[in-house]
Design an enzyme around this catalytic site. Structure first.
Site, PDB file in Angstrom:
ATOM      1  N   GLU A 130       0.830  -1.213   0.000  1.00  0.00           N
ATOM      2  CA  GLU A 130       0.000   0.000   0.000  1.00  0.00           C
ATOM      3  C   GLU A 130       0.868   1.268   0.000  1.00  0.00           C
ATOM      4  OE1 GLU A 130      -2.700  -0.402   3.310  1.00  0.00           O
ATOM      5  OE2 GLU A 130      -4.025  -1.730   2.180  1.00  0.00           O
ATOM      6  N   GLU A 275      -5.986  -8.427   0.527  1.00  0.00           N
ATOM      7  CA  GLU A 275      -6.403  -8.443   1.931  1.00  0.00           C
ATOM      8  C   GLU A 275      -7.898  -8.179   2.011  1.00  0.00           C
ATOM      9  OE1 GLU A 275      -4.136  -5.686   4.301  1.00  0.00           O
ATOM     10  OE2 GLU A 275      -2.240  -6.234   3.353  1.00  0.00           O
TER      11      GLU A 275
END
Length: 502
Positions: A130, A275
């Protein structure tokens, strides 16, 4: 009986090696469709890698996503049959971006070696994690793509380009929609040019787009967000996007990405859900009931291969996460340390049918052979007083150096008395410091060690596991675990000294 002569042994060895490599390559090219899971190591007392690998196998997880490349973990995954996505932390991106040699060294040590000699089924390398979060203030904008290119070049040079693919796990905030309709989705304007370069590079190399999607965050960050729209069994709220009906935010968010890719010429790019999950503590909506509702709802759809309105069929996904991590940053929220399907000691939190052979009864399989420290706790002394001026700073110190995220409004320990709150903070500090006597000596004799379990209701006063894995020190056996305890003890004594004299 036929005996192999000395001259035939090398040929036989070469034949066996050739057969092994053929089987390994065939195995690594088979697409794994079973559910995956994230395995993080930001814990003060991580379980042994071998224990965790058994948990993966016992529960039928076919894929695992790692956030770094710990040799101990990769060794444990060798010949396990579990497909691996190995990670590169963000703090390594700048080095890998400017040095192809550094990239080649990393691939040789963390990919090639473990595939060739360890039989680890590495299929992906996750370059960063990220990296474009707005909270990073653009720190990784200039290094992510160059690092991605150099790692890909190193993989190709190592002859692994056909079986190992690079990707960048991205938060869902890299795309957006001005109307909240999926069909208006596009990449975030401030990073769109960079995103298109990355997507083009992934496409050119046959690599997937990896995205992390968290309906819980939608609920957490927006008090007016429709509660049931975060779950898969919602029957109250629906979004109509030109005939595509969305009954949950996951589908809508996922298809917003599909539209963003399609709008920019990459409509056929494969997508991995890197995720997805729901935390169980640290916030009023983070609890066992909601987590079970969300994860079971997702798994029912996943196992049925339903997909989303724009991408029908089987998804590729990794649940987040396998085990709680009590050392994670809580900057996003106190819930960050409670995403696990299992507690810190590998015990299941709730029933969850993963759709695998091993979990068809709806029960997760716990870790086996866990050893705990002695049954003793550090609590507030009965002779101490809450009005003692040392109580507040002692609690603050303990929480700053341990984990108090289960304390708070509507959390698992949110209904404790004031004395129990003090005891909870003292005990967590005591346990994280391996039950050292010095870790239960707060000023003014505020604390004592007790053999009576102070846990109450839904609030568990932790006892840490005694045999655990330290990524920096390899396996903690009885001998070096004592050394590790002494090292922690010295650190605890030093920090306590600094605290008392400050």
């Amino acid at each position: 009986m036929y005996a192999l002569g000395a001259s035939s042994c090398p040929r036989f060895t070469i034949l066996l090696a050739g057969l092994w490599w053929l089987l390994l390559l065939l195995f690594m090219k088979v697409a794994v469709v079973g559910i995956g899971v994230n395995w993080g190591m930001q814990s003060t007392h991580p379980l042994l890698p071998s224990t965790v690998v058994r948990m993966l196998q016992d529960n039928g997880f076919q894929k695992v996503k790692l956030f770094d490349a710990s040799s101990g973990i990769l060794n444990a995954l060798g010949r396990s049959g579990v497909q691996v996505m190995v990670g590169i932390p963000n703090n390594m991106l700048s080095t890998l971006a400017v040095s192809i040699q550094a990239a080649e060294n990393w691939v040789a040590k963390n990919v090639s070696l473990h595939i060739s000699s360890g039989g680890v089924n590495i299929r992906y390398v996750a370059v960063g994690n990220e990296p474009f979060l707005s909270s990073y203030n653009g720190s990784f904008l200039n290094t992510t793509l160059p690092a991605l290119r150099n790692i890909q070049s190193a993989i190709t040079k190592a002859g692994l380009g056909a079986q190992v693919k690079v990707t960048v796990p991205l938060n869902a905030d890299v795309y957006e929609s001005p109307t909240d309709l999926p069909s208006d989705g596009d990449f975030r304007l401030d990073i769109k040019a960079l995103m298109l370069e990355i997507v083009q590079f992934l496409s050119d190399n046959g690599a997937p787009f990896t995205v992390n999607i968290y309906p819980f965050i939608s609920l957490y960050s927006n008090p007016s967000f429709p509660f049931d729209f975060a779950f898969f069994d919602n029957s109250y709220t629906a979004l109509d996007d030109n005939g595509n009906i969305y009954t949950n935010v996951f589908d809508a968010n996922h298809d917003m990405l599909v539209w963003a890719l399609q709008r920019n010429g990459f409509g056929n790019m494969s997508i991995i859900i890197g995720e997805i999950g729901w935390p169980t503590d640290g916030d009023e909506n983070a609890n066992l009931l909601n987590a079970q509702r969300f994860n079971q709802g997702f798994m029912l759809r996943y196992s049925a291969g339903i997909g989303t309105p724009l991408r029908q069929g089987q998804m590729d996904a990794y649940l987040f996460s396998l085990i709680d991590e009590d050392a994670k940053s809580i900057q996003p929220g106190n819930f960050e340390r409670h995403w696990g399907l299992f507690y810190y000691d590998g015990q299941p939190k709730y029933n969850l049918n993963l759709g695998t052979t091993n979990s068809t009864n709806g029960l997760l399989v716990p870790a086996d052979g866990i050893q705990y420290m002695a049954r003793k706790w550090c609590v507030m002394s009965p002779s101490a007083s809450l009005i003692d001026p040392q109580v507040a700073p002692s609690m603050s110190y303990a929480c700053a150096n341990a984990d108090c995220t289960s304390l708070g409004y509507l959390t698992s320990c949110g209904d404790l008395t004031d004395i129990q709150n003090v005891s909870y903070t003292f005990n967590d500090y005591y346990q994280q410091n391996n039950q050292l006597d010095s870790a239960c000596k707060f000023p003014d004799n505020l604390s004592i060690i007790t053999r009576q379990n102070p846990s109450t209701g839904s609030c568990n006063f932790t006892i840490m596991i005694s045999t655990y894995y330290s990524p920096d020190m390899s396996l903690d056996t009885t001998g070096n675990r004592d050394c590790h305890r002494r090292a922690i003890g010295l650190a605890a004594l030093l920090s306590y000294f600094l605290y008392t004299v400050s």
